[in-house]
Design a protein around this motif. Structure first.
Motif, PDB file in Angstrom:
ATOM      1  N   GLY A  39       0.813  -1.221   0.000  1.00  0.00           N
ATOM      2  CA  GLY A  39       0.000   0.000   0.000  1.00  0.00           C
ATOM      3  C   GLY A  39       0.837   1.256   0.000  1.00  0.00           C
ATOM      4  O   GLY A  39       0.509   2.239  -0.685  1.00  0.00           O
ATOM      5  N   ASN A  40       1.944   1.247   0.753  1.00  0.00           N
ATOM      6  CA  ASN A  40       2.815   2.418   0.792  1.00  0.00           C
ATOM      7  C   ASN A  40       3.479   2.682  -0.550  1.00  0.00           C
ATOM      8  O   ASN A  40       3.960   3.789  -0.811  1.00  0.00           O
ATOM      9  N   SER A  41       3.516   1.672  -1.392  1.00  0.00           N
ATOM     10  CA  SER A  41       4.092   1.821  -2.731  1.00  0.00           C
ATOM     11  C   SER A  41       3.030   2.128  -3.778  1.00  0.00           C
ATOM     12  O   SER A  41       3.327   2.163  -4.967  1.00  0.00           O
ATOM     13  N   GLY A  42       1.796   2.324  -3.319  1.00  0.00           N
ATOM     14  CA  GLY A  42       0.716   2.613  -4.255  1.00  0.00           C
ATOM     15  C   GLY A  42       0.179   1.391  -4.962  1.00  0.00           C
ATOM     16  O   GLY A  42      -0.614   1.513  -5.903  1.00  0.00           O
ATOM     17  N   MET A  43       0.580   0.205  -4.512  1.00  0.00           N
ATOM     18  CA  MET A  43       0.157  -1.046  -5.154  1.00  0.00           C
ATOM     19  C   MET A  43      -1.061  -1.578  -4.391  1.00  0.00           C
ATOM     20  O   MET A  43      -0.997  -2.560  -3.651  1.00  0.00           O
ATOM     21  N   TYR A  44      -2.202  -0.908  -4.601  1.00  0.00           N
ATOM     22  CA  TYR A  44      -3.389  -1.192  -3.806  1.00  0.00           C
ATOM     23  C   TYR A  44      -4.016  -2.536  -4.158  1.00  0.00           C
ATOM     24  O   TYR A  44      -4.592  -3.198  -3.287  1.00  0.00           O
ATOM     25  N   ASP A  45      -3.925  -2.942  -5.428  1.00  0.00           N
ATOM     26  CA  ASP A  45      -4.483  -4.248  -5.799  1.00  0.00           C
ATOM     27  C   ASP A  45      -3.790  -5.371  -5.032  1.00  0.00           C
ATOM     28  O   ASP A  45      -4.437  -6.293  -4.532  1.00  0.00           O
ATOM     29  N   GLU A  46      -2.476  -5.274  -4.935  1.00  0.00           N
ATOM     30  CA  GLU A  46      -1.727  -6.298  -4.206  1.00  0.00           C
ATOM     31  C   GLU A  46      -2.055  -6.259  -2.710  1.00  0.00           C
ATOM     32  O   GLU A  46      -2.186  -7.309  -2.060  1.00  0.00           O
ATOM     33  N   ALA A  47      -2.176  -5.056  -2.162  1.00  0.00           N
ATOM     34  CA  ALA A  47      -2.514  -4.922  -0.748  1.00  0.00           C
ATOM     35  C   ALA A  47      -3.882  -5.536  -0.458  1.00  0.00           C
ATOM     36  O   ALA A  47      -4.057  -6.257   0.531  1.00  0.00           O
ATOM     37  N   ILE A  48      -4.834  -5.249  -1.328  1.00  0.00           N
ATOM     38  CA  ILE A  48      -6.181  -5.802  -1.168  1.00  0.00           C
ATOM     39  C   ILE A  48      -6.158  -7.319  -1.291  1.00  0.00           C
ATOM     40  O   ILE A  48      -6.827  -8.039  -0.532  1.00  0.00           O
ATOM     41  N   MET A  65      -8.813  -4.018  12.295  1.00  0.00           N
ATOM     42  CA  MET A  65      -7.928  -3.234  11.448  1.00  0.00           C
ATOM     43  C   MET A  65      -7.767  -3.836  10.059  1.00  0.00           C
ATOM     44  O   MET A  65      -7.494  -3.112   9.095  1.00  0.00           O
ATOM     45  N   VAL A  66      -7.929  -5.134   9.922  1.00  0.00           N
ATOM     46  CA  VAL A  66      -7.877  -5.763   8.593  1.00  0.00           C
ATOM     47  C   VAL A  66      -8.914  -5.122   7.692  1.00  0.00           C
ATOM     48  O   VAL A  66      -8.649  -4.757   6.534  1.00  0.00           O
ATOM     49  N   TYR A  67     -10.117  -4.914   8.209  1.00  0.00           N
ATOM     50  CA  TYR A  67     -11.215  -4.395   7.404  1.00  0.00           C
ATOM     51  C   TYR A  67     -11.134  -2.874   7.245  1.00  0.00           C
ATOM     52  O   TYR A  67     -11.553  -2.333   6.209  1.00  0.00           O
ATOM     53  N   TYR A  68     -10.581  -2.217   8.244  1.00  0.00           N
ATOM     54  CA  TYR A  68     -10.330  -0.783   8.057  1.00  0.00           C
ATOM     55  C   TYR A  68      -9.332  -0.559   6.921  1.00  0.00           C
ATOM     56  O   TYR A  68      -9.499   0.350   6.102  1.00  0.00           O
ATOM     57  N   TYR A  69      -8.299  -1.371   6.873  1.00  0.00           N
ATOM     58  CA  TYR A  69      -7.307  -1.232   5.806  1.00  0.00           C
ATOM     59  C   TYR A  69      -7.892  -1.602   4.452  1.00  0.00           C
ATOM     60  O   TYR A  69      -7.587  -0.948   3.438  1.00  0.00           O
ATOM     61  N   LEU A  70      -8.718  -2.647   4.406  1.00  0.00           N
ATOM     62  CA  LEU A  70      -9.368  -2.993   3.136  1.00  0.00           C
ATOM     63  C   LEU A  70     -10.242  -1.833   2.653  1.00  0.00           C
ATOM     64  O   LEU A  70     -10.226  -1.489   1.459  1.00  0.00           O
ATOM     65  N   GLY A  71     -10.981  -1.224   3.577  1.00  0.00           N
ATOM     66  CA  GLY A  71     -11.791  -0.071   3.195  1.00  0.00           C
ATOM     67  C   GLY A  71     -10.930   1.074   2.686  1.00  0.00           C
ATOM     68  O   GLY A  71     -11.265   1.750   1.702  1.00  0.00           O
ATOM     69  N   TYR A  72      -9.808   1.283   3.353  1.00  0.00           N
ATOM     70  CA  TYR A  72      -8.906   2.375   2.977  1.00  0.00           C
ATOM     71  C   TYR A  72      -8.338   2.167   1.574  1.00  0.00           C
ATOM     72  O   TYR A  72      -8.313   3.104   0.755  1.00  0.00           O
ATOM     73  N   TYR A  73      -7.913   0.947   1.290  1.00  0.00           N
ATOM     74  CA  TYR A  73      -7.313   0.686  -0.025  1.00  0.00           C
ATOM     75  C   TYR A  73      -8.359   0.731  -1.134  1.00  0.00           C
ATOM     76  O   TYR A  73      -8.066   1.205  -2.244  1.00  0.00           O
ATOM     77  N   TRP A  74      -9.569   0.252  -0.873  1.00  0.00           N
ATOM     78  CA  TRP A  74     -10.617   0.375  -1.881  1.00  0.00           C
ATOM     79  C   TRP A  74     -10.964   1.846  -2.117  1.00  0.00           C
ATOM     80  O   TRP A  74     -11.237   2.256  -3.259  1.00  0.00           O
ATOM     81  N   ASN A  75     -10.920   2.640  -1.079  1.00  0.00           N
ATOM     82  CA  ASN A  75     -11.165   4.076  -1.238  1.00  0.00           C
ATOM     83  C   ASN A  75     -10.065   4.712  -2.074  1.00  0.00           C
ATOM     84  O   ASN A  75     -10.322   5.580  -2.917  1.00  0.00           O
ATOM     85  N   LYS A  76      -8.823   4.274  -1.847  1.00  0.00           N
ATOM     86  CA  LYS A  76      -7.705   4.780  -2.644  1.00  0.00           C
ATOM     87  C   LYS A  76      -7.877   4.414  -4.115  1.00  0.00           C
ATOM     88  O   LYS A  76      -7.427   5.163  -5.005  1.00  0.00           O
ATOM     89  N   LYS A  77      -8.516   3.291  -4.374  1.00  0.00           N
ATOM     90  CA  LYS A  77      -8.755   2.863  -5.754  1.00  0.00           C
ATOM     91  C   LYS A  77      -9.972   3.558  -6.368  1.00  0.00           C
ATOM     92  O   LYS A  77     -10.256   3.396  -7.548  1.00  0.00           O
ATOM     93  N   GLY A  78     -10.687   4.334  -5.535  1.00  0.00           N
ATOM     94  CA  GLY A  78     -11.823   5.084  -6.059  1.00  0.00           C
ATOM     95  C   GLY A  78     -13.150   4.379  -5.972  1.00  0.00           C
ATOM     96  O   GLY A  78     -14.149   4.860  -6.516  1.00  0.00           O
ATOM     97  N   ASP A  79     -13.205   3.233  -5.257  1.00  0.00           N
ATOM     98  CA  ASP A  79     -14.460   2.495  -5.119  1.00  0.00           C
ATOM     99  C   ASP A  79     -15.032   2.784  -3.724  1.00  0.00           C
ATOM    100  O   ASP A  79     -14.793   2.042  -2.772  1.00  0.00           O
TER     101      ASP A  79
END
Length: 262
Positions: free
Chosen positions: A15-24, A44-58
């Motif tokens: 995620g810190n590298s902007g690789m949100y698909d891999e993080a998800i 926190m697993v689900y908070y992070y999943l929400g965060y990365y999906w938000n970063k992806k624009g969903d």
């Protein structure tokens, strides 16, 4: 090792590298393996999943995961990563009724940003007035960093009204009572009324022995000190001093009554 923190550490690296698909992808392996991975209910697993999906624009998937995170068991959840600050702030924006997002962020910031932590915990109890740990944590933080001990007492008393089965709450309340010169008879009455709970934890039980001594109930204090095993920190002399004081005071009491052998 089926350790959710291992999954999260790798996901955060992506995620810190902007690789949100891999993080998800990494975190989704926990989500779909509910019977295998212990962290399948870790908030926190689900908070992070929400965060990365938000970063992806969903935003719809992000909100769904944030809502799931809010329902997960709070026990033993204590965020510590710097990245979790942005994650929880994002959750607060997208799911503003989630009391737990404010609680967790308060826990994360408590040591170094106490005023911000207090604001978050106050928001927690606004959203969920029945959540005892938030009242307790507010009391703890105010007693450490603030100067309003009466308010700290109000918060811990509120926590006890919601949950009178946690001995730590009684220990901390008596410590605050001591700091504010609350009459020792009131302190003893409070501890004795909850003796079964107080007796289940070393620190709380030691307070009962201490307050019993302050009230002249030396036999009761001696009984507590001699029939229980206390686990102490290395170098601690608190119980040793209490033991010595209680026996000396009881000896003085016998002496004053002419009971010299006793």
């Amino acid at each position: 090792r089926d350790d959710h923190e291992e999954y999260m550490e790798l996901a955060v690296t992506y995620g810190n590298s902007g690789m949100y698909d891999e993080a998800i992808d990494i975190l989704s392996r926990i989500d779909v393996s509910k019977n295998k991975v212990a962290g399948s209910k870790y908030p926190m697993v689900y908070y992070y999943l929400g965060y990365y999906w938000n970063k992806k624009g969903d935003s719809s998937k992000a909100k769904a995961y944030y809502q799931t995170a809010a329902t997960m068991p709070w026990e033993y959840c204590f965020p510590y990563r710097d990245e979790s600050i942005d994650v929880l702030k994002s959750a607060q924006v997208m799911n503003p009724n989630d009391a737990m997002a404010f609680y967790y962020l308060g826990n994360l910031l408590g040591d170094h940003q106490p005023s911000v932590a207090i604001q978050n915990w106050e928001k927690t109890i606004q959203l969920n007035s029945k959540f005892a740990p938030a009242y307790r944590t507010l009391s703890w933080e105010i007693s450490r960093y603030g100067n309003d001990l009466p308010k700290a007492i109000q918060y811990i008393e509120s926590a006890i009204k919601l949950n009178n089965k946690d001995p730590r709450y009684f220990y901390e309340l008596d410590m605050l009572y001591e700091k504010t010169n609350t009459p020792v008879d009131k302190r003893l009455k409070m501890l004795e009324a909850n003796k079964q709970v107080v007796s289940s934890e070393d620190n709380a039980l030691s307070r009962l022995a201490l307050v019993s001594t302050h009230n002249g109930k030396y036999n009761e204090a001696v009984n507590i000190l001699t029939t229980n095993h206390f686990n102490l920190r290395e170098g601690s002399r608190v119980l040793r001093t209490l033991y010595e004081d209680t026996y000396q005071l009881r000896g003085m009491q016998f002496f004053s009554k002419g009971k010299y052998n006793e």
